[in-house]
Scaffold this motif. Structure first.
Motif, PDB file in Angstrom:
ATOM      1  N   VAL A  19      -0.550   9.580   5.081  1.00 11.83           N
ATOM      2  CA  VAL A  19      -2.231   9.314   5.390  1.00 11.83           C
ATOM      3  C   VAL A  19      -2.501  10.669   5.061  1.00 11.83           C
ATOM      4  N   VAL A  20      -3.806  10.578   4.062  1.00  9.95           N
ATOM      5  CA  VAL A  20      -4.277  12.099   3.794  1.00  9.95           C
ATOM      6  C   VAL A  20      -5.610  11.965   4.522  1.00  9.95           C
ATOM      7  N   LEU A  21      -5.938  12.773   5.438  1.00 11.36           N
ATOM      8  CA  LEU A  21      -7.078  12.813   6.443  1.00 11.36           C
ATOM      9  C   LEU A  21      -7.964  13.830   5.893  1.00 11.36           C
ATOM     10  N   ASP A  22      -9.025  13.523   5.364  1.00 15.01           N
ATOM     11  CA  ASP A  22     -10.207  14.386   5.001  1.00 15.01           C
ATOM     12  C   ASP A  22     -11.127  14.640   6.170  1.00 15.01           C
ATOM     13  N   PRO A  23     -11.184  15.408   6.988  1.00  9.83           N
ATOM     14  CA  PRO A  23     -11.904  15.440   8.463  1.00  9.83           C
ATOM     15  C   PRO A  23     -13.490  15.619   7.980  1.00  9.83           C
ATOM     16  N   LEU A  67      -1.064  14.781   5.768  1.00 10.70           N
ATOM     17  CA  LEU A  67      -1.906  16.145   5.025  1.00 10.70           C
ATOM     18  C   LEU A  67      -3.436  16.030   5.585  1.00 10.70           C
ATOM     19  N   VAL A  68      -3.689  17.184   6.269  1.00 10.25           N
ATOM     20  CA  VAL A  68      -5.078  17.425   6.462  1.00 10.25           C
ATOM     21  C   VAL A  68      -6.105  18.345   5.634  1.00 10.25           C
ATOM     22  N   ILE A 116       0.962  -1.082  -0.021  1.00  7.98           N
ATOM     23  CA  ILE A 116      -0.028   0.122   0.028  1.00  7.98           C
ATOM     24  C   ILE A 116       0.952   1.253   0.178  1.00  7.98           C
ATOM     25  N   GLY A 117       0.491   2.223  -0.971  1.00 18.77           N
ATOM     26  CA  GLY A 117       1.480   3.290  -0.767  1.00 18.77           C
ATOM     27  C   GLY A 117       0.978   4.669  -0.082  1.00 18.77           C
ATOM     28  N   ALA A 118      -0.193   4.559   0.092  1.00 24.86           N
ATOM     29  CA  ALA A 118      -0.585   5.723   0.942  1.00 24.86           C
ATOM     30  C   ALA A 118      -2.242   5.129   1.537  1.00 24.86           C
ATOM     31  N   VAL A 119      -2.578   5.897   2.586  1.00 24.96           N
ATOM     32  CA  VAL A 119      -3.959   5.667   3.165  1.00 24.96           C
ATOM     33  C   VAL A 119      -4.854   7.082   3.080  1.00 24.96           C
ATOM     34  N   LYS A 120      -6.115   6.889   2.606  1.00 19.38           N
ATOM     35  CA  LYS A 120      -6.966   8.077   2.554  1.00 19.38           C
ATOM     36  C   LYS A 120      -8.138   7.725   3.604  1.00 19.38           C
ATOM     37  N   LEU A 148      -5.182  11.365  15.273  1.00 18.63           N
ATOM     38  CA  LEU A 148      -4.959  11.236  13.638  1.00 18.63           C
ATOM     39  C   LEU A 148      -4.206  12.545  13.209  1.00 18.63           C
ATOM     40  N   LEU A 149      -4.576  13.580  13.471  1.00 23.56           N
ATOM     41  CA  LEU A 149      -4.249  14.987  13.070  1.00 23.56           C
ATOM     42  C   LEU A 149      -2.419  15.007  13.096  1.00 23.56           C
TER      43      LEU A 149
END
Ligand code: PLP
Length: 282
Positions: A114-118, A147-148, A85-89, A141-142
């Motif tokens: 990890v890209v976090l869409d809040p 990136l958030v 896995i290259g990244a987590v969304k 998680l922040l």
């Protein structure tokens, strides 16, 4: 034979893969359906950890079933162990227990971007995470995210949930700048503040990182609305990171993708009106 970077020229390449941790939306307007179609557009495969199932039209949320946090963690672990896995969304998380399970699982993969869409509420206004969930997301998680990606309404809800929400020293400051400064002070490594909910001819997003000059991303503001834009942008950025792009490049490519989707949504809505069908929120 000459070799291209990453393999033999012309030979099939292993597609990058992103793990999506998010909720479903039966209308297809947001959530996992949007994530998977976005990743596919970038030729990136998806692994899934479903956090919740929602039954919704474009106008209302009719039912929500939250999956057990242990099942969310089990989906994540099996996907990550099967890898690569290259990244987590991360999108909808629903509860503090799910936030805790996700954060705990990610501790075992500390280098994974990890890209976090809040995700805080549905487009129709129904909360998709509890207040305790927002507080734990900020605490656990922040600081873990590469990136958030809050929009302006999400940023204001995050501001209210921050421990120093009533700090008198912040009175009189621009509220967006003050919240951004507080989130970075909380350990946020990169914050993309999306200006889609502001006004003006351009949608202006700002990438803020501690000790780095802010970067501005501009795109024409498109008429009409489209659901799931937060899901799409975060997934596009995760696709870029999984493909080896740096953060600014992944954001720029994600914004370009979204602009193209807005144009397409306008055409689709025209076709729907000619066909006499009711126009879905595209
Ligand atoms: N995830 C699910 C399951 C949703 O239903 C929604 C919005 O309705 C979102 C995420 C948030 O979507 P976005 O951030 O793209 O507006």
């Amino acid at each position: 034979m000459a070799e291209a970077a990453g393999g033999v020229a012309g030979a099939p390449q292993l597609r990058p893969r992103v793990l999506v941790v998010a909720g479903t939306d039966s209308s297809g307007g947001a959530g996992i359906a949007r994530d998977v179609e976005t990743l596919a557009a970038f030729r990136v495969s998806a692994s899934l950890a479903v956090t919740a199932v929602t039954a919704q039209t474009h106008a209302e949320v009719r039912a929500v079933e939250i999956l057990k946090p242990a099942l969310v963690a089990a989906q994540m672990r099996t996907a990550l162990e099967a890898g690569p896995i290259g990244a987590v969304k991360i999108g909808m998380l629903a509860t503090a227990d799910t936030v805790a399970a996700v954060a705990e699982c990610l501790e075992d993969w500390p280098d994974l971007p990890v890209v976090l869409d809040p995700v805080i509420a549905s487009s129709s206004g129904r909360p998709l995470i509890s207040e305790e969930g927002v507080a734990l997301l900020l605490a656990r998680l922040l600081p873990r995210a590469a990136l958030v990606t809050p929009n302006l309404p999400e940023l204001s809800i995050l501001a209210d949930a921050l421990p120093d929400a009533r700090d008198p020293a912040l009175a009189g400051q621009d509220p967006v700048d003050a919240t951004a400064a507080r989130l970075l002070a909380q350990g946020c490594r990169a914050l993309l503040i999306k200006g889609g909910h502001a006004e003006g001819r351009e949608a202006v997003d700002r990438l803020l990182r501690p000790g780095v000059k802010p970067l501005i991303f501009r795109a024409p503001r498109h008429a009409g609305s489209m659901r799931g834009t937060g899901c799409m942008l975060a997934s596009a950025i995760a696709a870029g990171l999984a493909s080896g792009q740096d953060l600014p490049m992944a954001i720029a490519a994600g914004k370009a993708y979204l602009s193209a989707r807005f144009v397409e949504a306008g055409e689709q809505s025209l076709l729907h009106s000619f066909s006499g069908q009711s126009v879905p929120a595209l």
